[in-house]
Design an enzyme around this catalytic site. Structure first.
Site, PDB file in Angstrom:
ATOM      1  N   ASP A 105      25.671 108.434  61.190  1.00 50.45           N
ATOM      2  CA  ASP A 105      26.441 109.531  60.598  1.00 50.45           C
ATOM      3  C   ASP A 105      26.841 110.505  61.705  1.00 50.45           C
ATOM      4  O   ASP A 105      26.215 111.518  61.890  1.00 50.45           O
ATOM      5  CB  ASP A 105      25.597 110.213  59.516  1.00 50.45           C
ATOM      6  CG  ASP A 105      26.401 111.201  58.675  1.00 50.45           C
ATOM      7  OD1 ASP A 105      27.642 111.198  58.764  1.00 50.45           O
ATOM      8  OD2 ASP A 105      25.777 111.976  57.936  1.00 50.45           O
TER       9      ASP A 105
ATOM     10  N   GLU B 212      32.690 117.855  60.553  1.00 49.90           N
ATOM     11  CA  GLU B 212      32.731 117.348  59.182  1.00 49.90           C
ATOM     12  C   GLU B 212      31.546 117.856  58.380  1.00 49.90           C
ATOM     13  O   GLU B 212      31.685 118.267  57.230  1.00 49.90           O
ATOM     14  CB  GLU B 212      32.724 115.803  59.187  1.00 49.90           C
ATOM     15  CG  GLU B 212      32.958 115.170  57.806  1.00 49.90           C
ATOM     16  CD  GLU B 212      31.688 114.897  57.012  1.00 49.90           C
ATOM     17  OE1 GLU B 212      31.808 114.542  55.823  1.00 49.90           O
ATOM     18  OE2 GLU B 212      30.572 115.061  57.556  1.00 49.90           O
TER      19      GLU B 212
END
Lengths: 468, 468
Positions: free
Chosen positions: A296, A329
């Site tokens: 991630d 993000e």
């Protein structure tokens, strides 16, 4: 009708989609595109670009918390790597944002059974300061249960929200079970709680709390908000079940400052037709601060970049492929919003992102199923040898490309198997060893196939030497 | 002789132990003892004592670091619980010892790629003080490689020892691969290192370092000594492979004080014959400080206590069963030594401990195979229905009972499956959720069987009400 046939016929009646269809009524055959298939199979067997990027970024930079020096080093690293790989128009498009960073954090049951629990602050948590706060725990099994409680029961206490999230292949339960993190702190604050701890939004049993973003909305005052590791949340439940008041001392020190800098790293494979709508593919460069952001989302930027590189190695596509390593993000998709503001009105043929780990892609969906059924069928036929099924009912998702899709870009989603994803998501355990190189290559093969099919055709050019 | 028979005959010649034996030459049949079998099957299906003790101790006390207040609370808890269960002669036998406690700890790569690594101090590590130490890393793949290095190469540096331990069912590789922890700090100190970090002695891939005891011997000055979590050790290897000097800042604050107090908690099921040699069974009450010591060794004390309770529930054994919850095993088996000093000369029929997790028992061994073959055969027959094989070549082991065995007590070892053991051993991850209740019951069933068979016979007495 014999007895042995009856169950089969009943089954066929009950599940018509699975019933045997007459071959006379089948739609015309669709075969995989040979050129895309060759690129696919080469990537499946030989790709090393994705591993090299994932390994390099997680080793040479490590964690990349948004708007920190680590994320800046990651942008520098990305620019160097993308140029070295032969991409064109490599640049950083910067934007400013607040910076939230974590300090000391601990949670301790003071009574009835003194012991420490593993905890991590949630993004944008309020700070207890170094002295911490002490309060009685009040238990809820959902955000709705907290919302239904009278303010007087919550005031002055530390809220604990439990839940029971299980692994799911498509990650669909993250919406419901993520609510304690996303909404819990605001609701608790509005009711006068002095802090909130939640059971980590995850599916493992390790002492690694799952952090993640939350915002205080509706005018709520920031309060300390943390996630207990799952074994610790279960421990707290056992302690509470003894029926005596449970008092916790909670220390969550954190800092928020304005004027930080993040940015999107952008690179291109220039198309033969500069006016043709482009193919936008991306992942996010930033990560949470406790692991090295391997799944991630180092693997995401690595997968889409590797796929674009395979097209570049094969020749010149008609359409430009634009690769974006989105910044920031995790704190709320700021890079995706910045991209859409700058580029959302440019013509996009497709917008797609990889941000659900590094396990194999098991299905895909796209609005092409309605707008361009021939391309959709061709995609389905070319992806099927990778074990990828089509999902006609899929919907657009993906934090980074959502604003661009909202601005009009068609979407495609290559859906990864999320069965293991929430074991390590947003934890210190998000490290390189969690990535299976074979599954990573399958991802690259699928993305390469998609780009090849939607590229408008690849013409052999002055072939670039393969560079790592 | 046909071609198809030949390989089978060759195999039989090569592995005579597995060759088919004529039924005429088999030893006389040995059947499971019916009374022991009935107790075994009841425990296998219904035992809740072991779970209750494990759950209670880990929830209501948590970690139980030797000679700390937590271990004292655990002794109090144990005395209350053992009395409530109906055991006789429940008491604490105290002893004094130094107390080692951990403070702040961190490891950071300063250059070439700044990042934090997960670390835990080893027991009796020297302290860096809060300022920490900074030095270049020097890599070794074994303690022997460190021993072979010239002092001049090591002096002023931080030693890093790697290894490649894999899971093994019997834990036999812990001896070899535990050497970096046990010997590494002393060797590094003697060569002038300013600190040492080792790859955790473990088999998992989580960000949870494995602590454990080590001593500075041969006059070595204590230096800071820590274990990196396995993903972090692998990260350090990757960084080192880039070929540039790697500088680490290491902070391991710890404290050692004299005059701490620990103790053994002892309880008995009194036998009908007070002069008959006793059955000694135990586990250790203390734990490391980061998890809740569920598999190391709450489950051990729980298993042996549950088995003794099943005998008590069935009536009065001829021999006294003595249950010991040993104190201070982790820092070097101090409770076992204290017990042997106080009781080693008393007649023991058997000494046995449970201290290898909570997974199923897969084999047993005992010196009864030589001294009392009939009892050994009876044990083998009665344990086989639990899937437990006999190991004729086993040797005595077990830190807590070793001194008593050395004083003359016969030994028996019920060997647990250690395939998962070193995933969580000595880490924060040693928590209740790692215990499988079904496997825990299989342990209790095996121990109950053993105690029933060696008890000298159980006579129905004034049956005690079952108490939790």
């Amino acid at each position: 009708m014999t007895r042995t046939l009856l169950p089969a016929l009943l089954l066929a009646a009950a599940t018509p989609a699975l019933a045997q269809q007459s071959i006379a009524t089948l739609p015309p055959p669709v075969l995989a595109d040979p050129k895309a298939a060759a690129l696919r199979d080469d990537a499946l067997e030989n790709d090393h670009y994705a591993w090299d990027i994932t390994e390099g970024l997680t080793t040479e930079v490590g964690q990349r918390l948004a708007a920190t020096g680590a994320e800046a080093r990651a942008r520098d690293w990305g620019v160097r790597r993308l140029k070295a790989m032969g991409f064109a128009n490599v640049r950083v498009e910067p934007f400013t944002m607040p910076v939230w960073t974590r300090g000391a954090e601990s949670a301790e049951i003071v009574s009835p059974f003194p012991q420490k629990l593993a905890i991590a602050a949630l993004g944008y948590s309020g700070s207890t300061g170094p002295a911490g706060v002490t309060g009685e725990i009040i238990y809820f099994d959902s955000v709705d249960a907290l919302r239904a409680a009278p303010d007087s029961a919550v005031r002055g206490k530390i809220v604990f929200i439990d839940h029971h999230m299980m692994p799911s292949q498509d990650g669909s339960d993250y919406g419901q079970f993520g609510a304690p993190r996303r909404q819990g702190p605001t609701v608790a604050s509005k009711k006068g709680a002095i802090g909130i701890v939640i059971r980590s939004i995850g599916t493992d049993h390790h002492r690694n709390p799952h952090t993640g973003v939350q915002y205080f909305t509706d005018g709520a005052t920031p309060i300390p908000a943390g996630a207990l590791a799952i074994p610790d949340a279960e421990q707290l439940v056992r302690v509470l079940k003894r029926g005596r008041p449970v008092v916790m001392h909670l220390t969550l020190v954190s800092q928020k400052t304005e004027g930080g800098q993040s940015g999107n790293v952008i690179a291109e494979v220039p198309g033969r037709d500069p006016r043709a709508p482009i193919l936008l593919v991306g992942g996010h460069l930033d990560s949470w601060d406790q692991g090295t952001g391997a799944i991630d989302d180092a693997s995401g930027v690595a997968i889409v970049t590797a796929a674009a590189k395979h097209i570049m190695d094969a020749g010149r596509p008609q359409r430009t492929i634009r690769v974006v390593w989105f910044g920031a993000e995790e704190p709320g998709g700021l890079g995706g919003k910045a991209y859409a503001e700058a580029h959302g009105k440019e013509p996009h043929a497709i917008a797609a992102e990889s941000d659900f780990g590094a396990d194999r892609i098991w299905r895909f969906s796209s609005q092409l199923s309605k707008t361009d059924p021939a391309s959709y069928a061709q995609l389905a036929a070319s992806l099927a040898p990778l074990g990828i099924t089509k999902n006609d009912k899929g919907e657009a998702d993906g934090t980074d490309v959502e604003p661009t899709i909202a601005a009009g870009a068609p979407w495609i989603s290559l859906g990864q198997d999320g069965s293991r994803y929430f074991d390590v998501h947003h934890t210190p355990d998000d490290t390189l060893d969690k990535i299976d190189p074979a599954q990573l290559r399958q991802n690259v093969a699928a993305w390469t196939t998609m780009l090849a099919l939607l590229s408008g055709g690849i013409e052999p050019g002055a072939k670039q030497p393969k560079r790592r």
